[in-house]
Scaffold this motif. Structure first.
Motif, short mmCIF file in Angstrom:
data_model
loop_
_atom_site.label_atom_id
_atom_site.label_comp_id
_atom_site.label_asym_id
_atom_site.label_seq_id
_atom_site.Cartn_x
_atom_site.Cartn_y
_atom_site.Cartn_z
N MET A 1 0.84 -1.20 0.00
CA MET A 1 0.00 0.00 0.00
C MET A 1 0.87 1.24 0.00
O MET A 1 1.82 1.33 0.75
CB MET A 1 -0.90 0.00 1.23
N SER A 2 0.56 2.22 -0.82
CA SER A 2 1.31 3.47 -0.81
C SER A 2 1.07 4.19 0.49
O SER A 2 -0.07 4.30 0.94
CB SER A 2 0.86 4.37 -1.97
N LEU A 136 0.46 6.23 14.97
CA LEU A 136 -0.82 5.63 14.61
C LEU A 136 -0.72 4.81 13.34
O LEU A 136 -1.31 3.73 13.23
CB LEU A 136 -1.90 6.71 14.45
N VAL A 137 0.03 5.31 12.36
CA VAL A 137 0.22 4.55 11.12
C VAL A 137 0.92 3.23 11.41
O VAL A 137 0.54 2.17 10.91
CB VAL A 137 1.02 5.37 10.08
N ARG A 138 1.96 3.29 12.23
CA ARG A 138 2.68 2.07 12.58
C ARG A 138 1.77 1.10 13.34
O ARG A 138 1.81 -0.11 13.10
CB ARG A 138 3.90 2.43 13.44
N ARG A 139 0.95 1.63 14.21
CA ARG A 139 0.03 0.78 14.96
C ARG A 139 -0.94 0.06 14.03
O ARG A 139 -1.28 -1.10 14.24
CB ARG A 139 -0.73 1.63 15.97
N LEU A 140 -1.40 0.76 13.00
CA LEU A 140 -2.34 0.17 12.03
C LEU A 140 -1.79 -1.13 11.47
O LEU A 140 -2.50 -2.15 11.40
CB LEU A 140 -2.61 1.17 10.91
N GLN A 147 -6.75 -8.88 8.65
CA GLN A 147 -6.91 -8.15 7.40
C GLN A 147 -6.76 -6.65 7.58
O GLN A 147 -7.04 -6.10 8.65
CB GLN A 147 -8.27 -8.45 6.77
N LEU A 148 -6.32 -6.01 6.51
CA LEU A 148 -6.26 -4.56 6.41
C LEU A 148 -7.07 -4.15 5.20
O LEU A 148 -6.92 -4.72 4.11
CB LEU A 148 -4.82 -4.08 6.24
N ARG A 149 -7.94 -3.17 5.38
CA ARG A 149 -8.73 -2.64 4.27
C ARG A 149 -8.46 -1.15 4.18
O ARG A 149 -8.65 -0.43 5.17
CB ARG A 149 -10.22 -2.91 4.51
N CYS A 150 -8.02 -0.70 3.03
CA CYS A 150 -7.54 0.68 2.92
C CYS A 150 -8.10 1.38 1.69
O CYS A 150 -8.28 0.78 0.63
CB CYS A 150 -6.01 0.70 2.84
N GLY A 168 5.87 -0.96 8.13
CA GLY A 168 5.15 -2.08 8.70
C GLY A 168 4.31 -2.86 7.71
O GLY A 168 3.78 -3.93 8.04
N PHE A 169 4.18 -2.34 6.48
CA PHE A 169 3.34 -3.01 5.48
C PHE A 169 3.91 -4.37 5.09
O PHE A 169 3.20 -5.38 5.08
CB PHE A 169 3.21 -2.11 4.25
N ARG A 170 5.20 -4.41 4.77
CA ARG A 170 5.82 -5.68 4.38
C ARG A 170 5.68 -6.72 5.50
O ARG A 170 5.37 -7.88 5.25
CB ARG A 170 7.30 -5.48 4.05
N GLU A 171 5.94 -6.28 6.71
CA GLU A 171 5.87 -7.20 7.84
C GLU A 171 4.47 -7.77 8.03
O GLU A 171 4.30 -8.94 8.37
CB GLU A 171 6.34 -6.50 9.12
N ALA A 172 3.46 -6.93 7.79
CA ALA A 172 2.07 -7.39 7.93
C ALA A 172 1.77 -8.49 6.92
O ALA A 172 1.16 -9.51 7.26
CB ALA A 172 1.11 -6.21 7.76
N LEU A 173 2.20 -8.29 5.67
CA LEU A 173 1.97 -9.32 4.66
C LEU A 173 2.73 -10.60 5.01
O LEU A 173 2.23 -11.71 4.80
CB LEU A 173 2.39 -8.82 3.28
#
Length: 339
Positions: A1-2, A136-140, A147-150, A168-173
């Protein structure tokens, strides 16, 4: 996600005429069943399956789709095709209502953004400093378990940073979190944005595009949402954290509505269709630029070819898929699985 929190098959040809199902969400087998019943008259399901060379399970599923839309019904032991207009007018009316509800939802949210200095509301937290916004972004991403919906329009306003992958996006995936993102078309008009989107897709993100996304928003599971409305000055923007509440449910509904009407973006896996054309990486790239609203001139510069070549490739794709307009081309591309 950008950070800034499919091509469908060619139309049927019957007795020299072309028939297609633009915008009707049914399977190819269901299309074949309906058109065969129209052309040949009532038939038993077993006979239809034999004619179309499909399994009884596929036939049952296709009949279920058509029956649900009111396009097919029983005639004794046989199936009969019903006139399409009365049945599908109901579908058109339903989708029109959904879009109207979506617009109303966006208006309600817009009024909320303008009145975000609300005191005494326990489920809302407003971050006004850069440190708080980043936290807050990092917490998301760090707290997402399923799941994340953006929704994202990327960075906007004066002093905006270049679009990039969110921390944190890569780590979430990697943890197996499903990430579904609807991008505003403006993100794809920006080269770093396009590169970030493609990287996200390659990492496993499900991505779609829609030209009317109003803000940046991320929803962590069903637990909380992070909303960042547009700001004329990026440095003075606000991040709004929404905990479990009726408002959170409304935000989830807004995302779901945009997801339903957005156009899927291509994955890295090439897909071949049944008429000899292939969803090459070049075609997918071209379709991505078209989805982002780039002009032929801009696309030509991105691909390193002439504007005439771009127009010729688009025309060829329209011919292959029986699309009369560029919008229809995107729909056909999505239904075939090229997008």
């Amino acid at each position: 996600m950008s950070n800034g929190t499919h091509l469908a098959r060619a139309p049927h040809v019957i007795m020299g005429h072309m028939y297609s199902f633009h915008g009707i969400d049914i399977s190819e087998t269901a299309e074949d069943v309906y058109l065969t019943l129209v052309e040949r008259g009532p038939m038993a399901p077993a006979e239809l399956a034999s004619v179309l060379r499909v399994t009884s399970h596929a036939m049952s599923a296709a009949v279920g789709e058509l029956t649900g839309l009111g396009l097919v019904g029983p005639d004794g032991a046989r199936l009969v095709a019903h006139p399409p207009r009365a049945a599908l007018d109901v579908v058109v009316e339903s989708r029109t209502k959904e879009l109207a509800e979506l617009r109303n939802g966006v208006e309600e949210l817009s009024r909320f953004w303008r009145d975000h200095h609300i005191d005494g509301v326990s489920y809302i937290e407003i971050a006004r400093t850069e440190v708080a916004r980043r936290a807050l972004v990092r917490r998301l991403y760090d707290e997402a378990a399923e799941q994340l919906r953006c929704l994202t329009i990327g960075f906007t306003g004066r002093s905006a940073q270049p679009n990039s992958l969110a921390p944190g996006f890569r780590e979430a995936l990697t943890r197996g979190v499903r990430c579904s993102v609807v991008y505003g078309a403006e993100v794809l008009r920006d080269r770093p944005g396009r590169e970030g989107v493609q990287t996200s897709i390659d990492l496993g993100e499900r991505a779609r595009v829609f030209p009317g996304i109003p803000l940046n928003m991320g929803i962590c599971d069903d637990r909380f949402a992070l909303v960042c409305p547009p700001a004329s000055n990026w440095g003075r923007r606000h991040h709004i954290l929404v905990q479990r509440s009726d408002l959170l449910e409304a935000l989830i509904g807004v995302f779901d509505s945009f997801w339903q009407i957005a156009v899927p973006l291509p994955t890295a896996v090439d897909t071949a269709n049944d008429i000899g054309a292939t969803a090459t990486a070049e075609n997918r790239q071209l379709l991505t630029y078209l989805s982002g609203g780039l002009t032929d001139d801009s696309i030509a510069r991105e691909l390193g070819v002439s504007e005439r070549t771009v127009a010729r490739r688009i025309t060829r794709l329209q011919e292959v898929l029986g699309a009369q307009t560029r919008f229809q081309l995107g729909v056909q591309a999505s239904r075939r699985g090229w997008l």
